[in-house]
Design an enzyme around this catalytic site. Structure first.
Site, short mmCIF file in Angstrom:
data_model
loop_
_atom_site.label_atom_id
_atom_site.label_comp_id
_atom_site.label_asym_id
_atom_site.label_seq_id
_atom_site.Cartn_x
_atom_site.Cartn_y
_atom_site.Cartn_z
N GLU A 1 -2.35 13.51 -8.16
CA GLU A 1 -2.51 12.04 -8.11
C GLU A 1 -2.14 11.43 -9.35
O GLU A 1 -1.75 10.26 -9.49
CB GLU A 1 -3.81 11.69 -7.70
CG GLU A 1 -4.02 12.07 -6.20
CD GLU A 1 -3.37 11.26 -4.89
OE1 GLU A 1 -2.71 10.34 -5.46
OE2 GLU A 1 -3.49 11.51 -3.86
N ASP B 1 4.85 16.37 2.65
CA ASP B 1 5.59 15.39 2.57
C ASP B 1 6.66 15.07 1.16
O ASP B 1 7.75 15.45 1.29
CB ASP B 1 4.89 14.18 2.68
CG ASP B 1 3.55 13.89 2.02
OD1 ASP B 1 3.47 14.97 1.00
OD2 ASP B 1 2.99 12.78 2.38
N GLU C 1 -4.58 7.04 10.81
CA GLU C 1 -4.44 8.33 10.05
C GLU C 1 -3.76 9.46 10.74
O GLU C 1 -3.01 10.15 10.06
CB GLU C 1 -5.62 8.76 9.21
CG GLU C 1 -6.11 7.94 8.20
CD GLU C 1 -4.99 8.11 6.80
OE1 GLU C 1 -3.75 7.49 6.95
OE2 GLU C 1 -5.34 8.90 5.70
N GLU D 1 3.53 3.70 3.94
CA GLU D 1 4.75 4.76 4.34
C GLU D 1 5.60 3.85 5.19
O GLU D 1 6.74 3.99 5.15
CB GLU D 1 4.54 6.09 4.59
CG GLU D 1 4.17 6.96 3.45
CD GLU D 1 2.68 6.83 2.83
OE1 GLU D 1 2.00 5.88 3.39
OE2 GLU D 1 2.20 7.52 2.02
N THR E 1 7.64 8.87 -5.39
CA THR E 1 6.86 8.68 -3.93
C THR E 1 5.76 7.77 -4.19
O THR E 1 5.26 7.43 -3.30
CB THR E 1 6.30 10.30 -3.91
OG1 THR E 1 5.95 10.12 -2.60
CG2 THR E 1 5.14 10.50 -4.79
C1 DMJ Z 1 0.96 7.47 -1.98
O1 DMJ Z 1 -0.04 7.72 -3.03
C2 DMJ Z 1 2.22 8.30 -2.25
O2 DMJ Z 1 3.23 7.73 -1.45
C3 DMJ Z 1 1.88 9.87 -1.84
O3 DMJ Z 1 3.14 10.50 -1.98
C4 DMJ Z 1 1.44 10.00 -0.61
N1 DMJ Z 1 0.82 8.71 -0.09
C5 DMJ Z 1 0.20 7.79 -0.87
C6 DMJ Z 1 0.32 6.60 -0.07
O4 DMJ Z 1 -0.22 6.68 1.18
#
Ligand code: DMJ
EC number: 3.2.1.113
Length: 928
Positions: free
Chosen positions: A147, A294, A388, A406, A492
């Site tokens: 994170e 993912d 979720e 997303e 991401t």
């Molecule tokens: C984000 O912090 C990023 O996209 C991460 O890769 C996974 N998803 C969260 C938001 O849902």
């Protein structure tokens, strides 16, 4: 701005100039934006309307960002229900979710480049100054490496990328001297000790001040990490290396990726969800494209785009081939086992996989992207948000929704790739739902339960980093953005990194590129460039034609099992024993059970699935015995139905799912614990009594307030600080006696939620609430009341007009109540109202979910019989046919996919038996 020229080309059709020049704008590195070729299909959206929606996104961002800055900063995140900052250690722990919070003003850093994309350059300049002045990266806090990398390192680098772009333009940021980059470098060095493992995979957590090893660190004992956690570093780390010339970051991130690649399951080419960072053994062997994996896939493809290193594309294509072979069952994406990839690992999908259609656009595989996106959109239309987790027959599996971006991300990329205005309409719906259901006076609140519409006191930083970027860009024309977004790639977390990094400081990739790839079959590697103009040059209805067969996929869905298995029994073979039919007293059943795993590999597979079903069945049954949560909606001024609290039900009293909601003003009972006859019956008469938990049975409290004339009761937890964010909701049990005499509805609130009502009483005296099974539409709630129209319409423009200042919403609403904009809803008969009235209460999504409570696999005890039954009512034919066709096509085109042929040796199945059962149990336990 220099162009990206360093990356490997995509074959002869690639334009000479910056092969990935559309990466950021379309995420399709080889796709040509089709927005200009669109001529038919969904009605085009006028420039005027797109601008209006763009402005609405700007206003929503202001509402979220403004409230964060005003009420939460410098805290990491805003708590939009209690209108204050979330400071780690000062709130009850939420477990892993809190590991994103490092006391480093997370939301501000995550929002930096969004400000520039949304054309708020002045605010960006202010925000950068604040980051430089206030943010400390040396706190004694244990944070998630993943994170911190994607949100903070990515945020600083995105901010730096746009700061230097602005400086070069000559108007803003003239004072800027790479300060954000220096902070990023400082943070990069702080994260490096996490990589001190023999495998090179990083520890999942690190103490920002003390690292890993020091005794004060309070971390470093973990053995496992998720694949995405270890495999989502390369973009930020490589950018940091290339911006600064310090090669170590890119080297470490590459090493972690190399290790993951090494450890892929060699026959399936899939990776598991979690891996041991010391031994490299897979801890969880289930594999999908959502939670836990993912962005590992995302970063392989994007690393190729940004860094121009073939090995990343080769790896991505190998994995992609496996995903499409095993996990993709269009429109579904279902987890499988890495070593038994024909065996589904679960019967539900998680919301994080909604990014995948966007990645498929980048890959250039449009058809499955359109299909999955359409399926997801229908789930959203059913529940207003993507829960979720949801089952293969689209029931809610996990009802929370933390405003994840997303789906908006994929919508944006699909629009850029197809130019189909349908995706603009999708975006419009997302905006409407956010304003209608998640907007609260002090920001936007995550949904605690999409079925009840209740809120959670939480607004994650990714909501600002990603959601507003994608929504704004969806409606923006090139001239609406002050720089060329096509020169950047999205991380991401939607942070922007310039493509020119591909040609800067390349020595690192040259030095470390491994040469192991010669072993791979090169025919897997797709070097060609899909191009929308080639894919559907004269067919602007292309996307629509793919969506069409799926248009009722959710509403008319039939519970489905593992279709590929069922198909093999249509020929007349005896169907396998299913968990729901099993009876321990039936000797035939016991015999079959004994045979499973002993006679043939098919029997073994049956046995494995049987165990899976048993576990799912038992957890399903446990869930069914529980009443669903209820909602307490505050309807009086200044809340007007916008704050919805999650409440626990009671096993006695009025059942709110069967009766109309109960509405009334609240009053505290005396004694507050409600354990004896009330001394203030006049105060609670005709009202909803507030009672404190404790000292006597819930039923006794209910009787006492009922005798005093209360029309309902809310029990508030006496355990200070408890919250539905951190504790599971429970139902209030009776007292073991007959409770039929209790006629009023009773709900339970944890202390934090209860405090919101108590604070409201203190501030506004008169507080009216609605007790119900799910949040009610505001138009219906406020019928006949004199209230500001923006409350009904969620029309932010009007809200803006009417709010004299950016003071908190409560004050503004107070002033507006008596303004000339008041509307009387009695005569309005809004469509929302009529649809609400025409919909029987018993048809709420929550009830529907309950009614269809048998798990999908259980309902297909005999596939043929089930097929006929469902075809009779005409509801399921399309999907069944489609799935059957799909199954047949798969068998035609890929002999490996036939269930009968695709079996593993029996001893390998038996050897994995125990591990699988453990994995299933673990999955059930930790959900995502
Ligand atoms: C984000 O912090 C990023 O996209 C991460 O890769 C996974 N998803 C969260 C938001 O849902």
């Amino acid at each position: 701005m220099s162009e990206a020229g360093g990356g490997r080309g995509c074959g002869s059709s690639v334009p000479q100039r910056a092969p990935w020049s559309l990466v950021a704008a379309t995420a399709a590195f080889c796709l040509v934006s089709a927005t200009s070729v669109w001529t038919a299909g969904a009605a085009p959206m006028s420039r005027e309307e797109r601008q209006k929606l763009g402005n609405q996104v700007l206003e929503m961002f202001d509402h979220a960002y403004g409230n964060y800055m005003e009420h939460a900063y410098p805290a990491d995140e805003l708590m939009p229900l209690t209108c204050r900052g979330r400071v780690r250690g000062q709130e009850p722990s939420r477990g892993d979710v809190d590991d994103a919070l490092g006391k480093f003003s997370l939301t501000l850093i995550d929002s930096l480049d969004t400000l520039v994309v949304l054309n708020k350059t002045k605010e960006f300049e202010d925000a950068v100054r604040k980051v430089l002045r206030d943010v400390n990266l040396d706190n004694d806090v244990v944070v998630s490496v993943f994170e911190t990398n994607i949100r903070v390192l990515g945020g600083l680098l995105g901010g730096h990328s746009l700061a230097i772009m602005l400086k070069e333009k000559g108007e803003y940021m003239q004072w800027y001297n790479d300060e954000l980059l220096q902070m990023a470098k400082q943070l990069g060095y702080k994260l490096l000790p996490a990589f001190n493992t023999t495998s090179g995979l990083p520890y999942p957590r690190i103490n920002l001040k003390f690292g890993i090893r020091k005794p004060e660190a309070r971390t470093g004992t973990e053995t496992d990490t998720c694949t995405a956690c270890a495999g989502t570093l390369i973009l930020e780390f490589a950018a940091l290396s290339r911006f600064t010339g310090a090669t170590i970051f890119e080297e470490y991130a590459r090493k972690a990726l190399d290790f993951l690649w090494e450890k892929r399951q060699r026959s399936s080419n899939l990776v598991g969800v979690t891996i041991n960072i010391h031994t490299g053994d897979w801890v969880r062997k289930d594999s999908g494209v959502g939670a836990g994996i993912d962005s590992y896939y995302e970063y392989l493809l994007k690393a190729y785009v940004l860094l121009g290193d073939d090995s990343f594309l080769e790896r991505f294509n190998t994995h992609y081939d496996a995903i499409m072979r095993y996990i993709s069952q269009p429109p579904l994406l279902l987890d499988v086992h890495i070593h038994k990839p024909m065996l589904n690992a679960r019967t539900w999908m998680d919301a994080l996989l909604a990014f995948f259609p966007g990645l498929q656009v980048l890959k250039g595989d449009i058809r499955p992207a359109i299909e999955t996106h359409e399926m997801l959109y229908q789930v959203i239309k059913k529940h207003n948000f993507l829960p979720e987790a949801f089952t293969t027959d689209f029931r809610v599996h996990w009802a929370q929704h933390p405003l994840r971006p997303e789906f908006a991300e994929s919508t944006y990329f699909l629009y850029k790739a197809t130019g189909d205005p349908y995706y603009l309409e999708v975006g419009k719906t997302l905006i409407e739902n956010l304003n209608k259901y998640a907007r609260v006076p002090c920001g936007f609140a995550a949904m605690k339960d999409v079925r009840t519409g209740s809120h959670e006191d939480r607004m994650d930083s990714f909501f600002l980093a990603e959601m507003f970027k994608y929504l704004y860009l969806l409606f923006a024309d090139k001239e609406d953005i002050i720089f060329d977004i096509e020169d950047y790639i999205f991380t991401t977390e939607a942070h922007l990194l310039p493509l020119w990094l591909s040609t800067t400081n390349q020595s690192i990739s040259k030095k470390n590129t491994t040469s192991e790839y010669t072993e791979l079959d090169d025919s897997n590697f797709d070097w060609t460039c899909p191009n929308t103009q080639i894919l559907f040059p004269n067919d602007p209805l292309y996307a629509q034609s793919i969506r069409e067969p799926l248009k009722n996929v959710v509403d008319k869905s039939c519970p489905r099992g593992i279709i590929r298995v069922e198909e093999s029994f249509r020929s007349g073979a005896k169907p396998p024993l299913r968990a729901r039919d099993f009876m321990a007293t039936n000797p035939e059943h016991l015999e079959i059970l004994k045979k499973m795993g002993a006679a043939s590999s098919i029997d073994a597979e049956d046995g494995l699935r049987f165990m899976q079903e048993m576990i799912e069945l038992s957890s399903q049954q446990q869930k069914e015995q529980q009443l669903p949560p209820r909602a307490v909606q505050i309807v009086s001024h200044p809340f007007f139905g916008r704050v919805v609290l999650t409440a626990g039900p009671a096993q006695f009293g009025l059942d709110l799912s069967k009766h109309k909601e109960t509405r009334g003003f609240v009053a505290s009972s005396k004694p507050y614990n409600g354990c004896s006859e009330l001394t203030n019956p006049e105060a609670v008469m005709g009202k909803i009594a507030l009672i404190q938990r404790g000292q006597c049975m819930f039923a006794e409290k209910a009787r006492n307030i009922q005798n005093a004339g209360a029309i309902g009761g809310i029990v508030i937890d006496d355990n200070e600080g408890s919250s539905s964010d951190t504790a599971p909701l429970f139902q209030m049990a009776g007292d073991g006696k007959d409770t039929d005499d209790i006629k009023i509805p009773m709900l339970f609130l944890f202390s934090k939620e209860g405090r919101i009502i108590l604070d409201a009483i203190r501030e506004y005296e008169e507080v009216e609430v609605l007790l119900s099974d799910k949040a009610k539409d505001r138009a219906a709630i406020l019928k006949g009341k004199m209230i500001p129209s923006y409350i009904i319409n969620s029309n932010p423009e009007m809200e803006n007009e009417e709010q004299p200042s950016s003071e908190n919403d409560s004050q503004s609403a107070e002033q507006i109540t008596s303004s000339s904009q008041e509307v009387d809803l009695v005569d309005q008969g809004s469509p929302e109202e009529s649809s609400l009235n025409s919909q029987p209460e018993s048809l709420s999504p929550a009830d529907t979910d309950n009614a269809a409570s048998v798990s999908p696999s259980e309902q297909i005890s005999n596939p043929m019989e089930n097929h006929e039954t469902t075809s009779l009512d005409g509801e399921c034919t399309d999907l069944d046919n489609q799935l059957q066709e799909q199954s047949e096509t798969e068998e035609d085109s890929n002999p490996n996919v036939s269930w009968g042929k695709k079996v593993q040796p029996i001893d390998s199945i038996l050897a994995d038996w125990n591990e699988d059962i453990e994995a299933f149990e673990m999955m059930e336990k930790d959900e995502l």
